[in-house]
Enzyme design. Structure first.
Site, PDB file in Angstrom:
ATOM      1  N   GLU A  24      15.659  91.743  62.486  1.00 21.36           N
ATOM      2  CA  GLU A  24      16.796  92.321  61.760  1.00 21.36           C
ATOM      3  C   GLU A  24      16.353  93.561  60.988  1.00 21.36           C
ATOM      4  OE1 GLU A  24      19.887  89.187  60.257  1.00 21.36           O
ATOM      5  OE2 GLU A  24      17.867  88.498  59.724  1.00 21.36           O
ATOM      6  N   LYS A 101      28.562  90.563  57.460  1.00 18.98           N
ATOM      7  CA  LYS A 101      27.453  90.689  58.410  1.00 18.98           C
ATOM      8  C   LYS A 101      27.915  90.084  59.746  1.00 18.98           C
ATOM      9  CE  LYS A 101      22.499  89.765  58.734  1.00 18.98           C
ATOM     10  NZ  LYS A 101      21.339  89.143  58.071  1.00 18.98           N
TER      11      LYS A 101
END
Length: 130
Positions: A24, A101
């Site tokens: 990420e 997200k």
């Protein structure tokens, strides 16, 4: 008595490198930010002058710089950083920050993951004076 009016900025989408996992931070992903600012807007309405309100273009730039900036593990932390930066403007009495997200690394099918925090100017004043 001045009532709190609201400025809403929703759907601000910024690429950032936040997350717990190495991939990420390496690859990054889009985050979407929603802001709800509580502040008196009576003066701005009377004067019709942008100097008497929050310039939402400048606000969007400020928030985008935070999201695109230094990585954090949790979107809770990102939301707090945004709230702290927005509350630097003493005219803003309350803020709700929602960090979405939508590409979170979750194995199950989902539409979105989001964290919302609510903060007030008096909390910030107590925090900074402590």
């Amino acid at each position: 008595m001045d009532f709190l009016d609201e400025i809403l900025l929703t759907g601000l989408t910024v690429f950032g490198h936040h997350g717990v996992f190495d991939f990420e931070r390496r690859d990054g992903q889009e985050f979407t930010i929603d802001l709800r600012l509580g502040l008196p807007l009576k003066q701005a309405a009377a004067s019709d002058d942008v100097a008497d309100t929050v310039h939402y273009g400048e606000l969007a730039d400020k928030v985008a710089a935070i999201v695109a900036g230094e990585p954090v593990d949790l979107i809770e932390t990102l939301a707090q950083r945004i709230a702290d930066a927005v509350l630097e403007d003493a005219r803003i009495k309350t803020i709700t920050v929602t960090v979405h997200k939508p590409q979170a690394p979750i194995e199950q099918r989902f539409a979105d993951v989001a964290v919302s925090i609510h903060r007030a100017q008096q909390e910030r004043a107590a925090w900074t004076s402590a």
